[in-house]
Enzyme design. Sequence first.
Site, PDB file in Angstrom:
ATOM      1  N   HIS A 191       0.775  -1.159   0.106  1.00 31.02           N
ATOM      2  CA  HIS A 191       0.019  -0.010  -0.135  1.00 31.02           C
ATOM      3  C   HIS A 191       0.797   1.284   0.105  1.00 31.02           C
ATOM      4  O   HIS A 191       0.488   2.242  -0.805  1.00 31.02           O
ATOM      5  CB  HIS A 191      -0.824  -0.068   1.264  1.00 31.02           C
ATOM      6  N   GLU A 433      -1.558 -12.503 -16.404  1.00 31.66           N
ATOM      7  CA  GLU A 433      -0.802 -12.414 -14.860  1.00 31.66           C
ATOM      8  C   GLU A 433      -0.292 -13.824 -14.470  1.00 31.66           C
ATOM      9  O   GLU A 433       0.256 -13.866 -13.632  1.00 31.66           O
ATOM     10  CB  GLU A 433      -1.582 -11.865 -14.124  1.00 31.66           C
ATOM     11  N   ASP A 457       2.373  -9.825 -11.039  1.00 34.46           N
ATOM     12  CA  ASP A 457       1.929 -11.166 -10.737  1.00 34.46           C
ATOM     13  C   ASP A 457       2.576 -12.117 -11.630  1.00 34.46           C
ATOM     14  O   ASP A 457       2.775 -13.232 -11.172  1.00 34.46           O
ATOM     15  CB  ASP A 457       0.253 -11.111 -10.864  1.00 34.46           C
ATOM     16  N   CYS A 504       1.317  -3.520 -18.453  1.00 29.96           N
ATOM     17  CA  CYS A 504       1.141  -2.501 -17.335  1.00 29.96           C
ATOM     18  C   CYS A 504       1.609  -3.031 -15.973  1.00 29.96           C
ATOM     19  O   CYS A 504       1.496  -2.272 -15.014  1.00 29.96           O
ATOM     20  CB  CYS A 504      -0.655  -2.349 -17.239  1.00 29.96           C
TER      21      CYS A 504
END
Length: 580
Positions: A191, A433, A457, A504
Site C-alpha cells: 500500500h 498475469e 503477478d 501494465c
Amino acid sequence: MQTKIGIPASPGIAIARAIILDSEEYAIPQRHVDLENVPAEIDRIERAFDEAVRELAELETQQRKSGKIEIRDLFAVHRQFLQDRILKDKAIDLINTERLTAECAVDRVLGEVHQYFLKTENRYISERAADITDLRRRLIKHLIDFKQASLGALDQEVIVVAKDLRPTQTAVFDPRFVKGIACDAGGKTSHASIVARAMGIPAVMALEDLTGIVQRGTEIIVDGNTGVVIIDPNPEMVAEFSAAAESIATLQQSLETIRHEPAVTRDQIPIVLLANIEFPEEADHVLQVEADGVGLFRTEFLYLRSGTEPTEQVHYESYAGVIQAMQGRPLTIRTMDLGADKFTQSHRFAPETNPFLGLRSIRFSLKHRDMFVAQLRAIFRASVLGPVKIMLPMITTLKELAMAHEILDSTRSDLRAEGIAFASDIPVGIMIETPAAALMAHRLAGRADFFSIGTNDLTQYTLAVDRGNAQVAALFSAAEPAVLKLIKATIDGARVTGIEVGICGEMASEPKYTMLLLGLGLRTLSLTPKMIPDIKKIIRSVTLTECEQLAEAALKADSAEQVLESVTEKARTILPEFFK
Ligand code: PEP
Ligand code: MG
C-alpha cells in the site's frame, strides 16, 4: 554512518531528517491500580476518548477541505464508534471491577471487539476489524502520551520511517513536507509503495530493522531508484546524493522539451504510452505528462480507502469524474482486484493459507457477483461520458473468461431492460498475469478485445516468489528468461486474432527494460505517470532493430543477471546520462 539496501519502491532521491511512525501493536502489560486511583484512571479514559474524538473531527474537516470524501467518511465512522458510549463504558467497567489501568482496559475491550469482528461470518462486520485496530492504537496513543508525530501538521521536510504504513496514515501525508518514505516491511506493490508513487515521493521498502536503528531527527538519505538508504550520512555522502538529486532534476527539466513530441522510435515506430493510476486525483498528472490515456485504473482504492463497501453510485461518480477529466483519452478501468495483498489480514473475510493462490482478483469477483455487477453497471453507465475499456484482472482459464462474459452480458441486458444508456462497443480486455494465461494466450485472444501483461503477478507466479515478501525479494525479477518467454508467448498469442497487447506491470516503468519490451514486440506501455517523460526519451533515442537484437539475445539467456547486464550495457551506450 550506516547503509541499508531495500526494495526501490518509488523513484527519486530525498535527504531529510527522520520522523518515526509507530505502526506496531503497542504491547500493553497487564497492570492494576489501587482502589484510590480508580477515579483517576476513569478520568484518563474520558480524556483519551474526548481527545481522540476531537482529533478525528479535525481530520474529517481537513479531508472535507481537500475533497477526499472516502477518507473523510472513514474518519467519521471512527469518530462515531468512539462517541457511542458502549466501548467507553465497558472500559470503565473493567477499571471498576478489575482495577485495570486505563490503557490495559482499552486494550482488553478493543481487543475483544476486534476478535469478535474478525470471527463473525458477516462480511461487513469482519471488514471493520481493521478500524478497531486503528481506534485501539489511537486511544492508547493518547493514554500513554506517545508523542507520535502528526503528519497532517508538519512544517518542515521529513523522511517518514515506519515498520509499515496504514491507510489512515498515508491518507494525511502532505507531499510538500514528506520528502521520502523508508519502511521495514513491504514491497513494490504494498500500500505504501502505491501511495508513494502516486504522490511522487521517493520510497524504499523491505529495510527489515530500520525503525530499530533510526532515531527521530536522524538525517537520512533515501534513494528510491536503487533502494539505498543511508543513515546519518557523512558530508561527502550528502554532497554526492545532493548532486545526484540535482542531476535527476536537471534531466527531468530537459525532458520538458519533448513533452509535446510523439513517442516514436528513431526508425519511426509509434509507441502508445498510457498511465497507471490508483486514485482519481491522479487524472491531472496523466494530462500533464501528455499520456495517450490510462492503461490501468486500479479501482481498489474504492474499497480500501473507505470503511464501507462502495455502492454502484459511488463507483459511478469516481469513474464519471475520471472519464471527464481525461478529455477524450481512453480510460481502462480494471475491475476490482481484491484479495491477497489488497486486504490487510484483518480485512479478510476468511483467512487463507495461501492468499495469492486463493480467492483473489477475478475469482473473488465471480464469487461475489453482486459486488461485481455493481461495479460493471457503474462502468457501463459512465461509458456514455467518454471512451472506456473494461479490463478483467488475473484471468487464468478460458472458463473464467466465459463466466465473466456471462455476467457482462446479463448486466448489459438488465441495463437495456431498465432503459439505461451505455456505450455498446466497450472493449473488454484481460490481464495476463499467470503462466497458464500466457500459455493459452492464443486461445484467450479469441474472447478478449485486448491483453495487458501484468508482470508483477506474472513474475510472482512464474518464479513462485511472493511479490511482497522482503525475504525473497532478491529472487523476484521480471528479467528472468522464463518470464520473458511468457511475455513473448502472450504477444504471439495476441497476433493470432490481431488484438492489441500491452504491458501494465512495474516493468514498464523501469527505463532499463524499455528496449527489451519493444524488442519483444510490445507497442503499448502503461506505466506510472511520473516515468512517462523518461520512457518517451528512451523510445525516441533507439531503433526497433537494436531493440529486437537485444530481445533475441535475452530470450536465449540463462539468467536474469545476464539479461540485466546486457540491457543495462546497451542502454548505457545509447543514453549514458540516464544509466549512470
Ligand atoms: C500486475 O500484476 O502486474 C499488475 C499491474 O497488477 P497489480 O500490481 O495491481 O496486481
Ligand atoms: Mg496483478
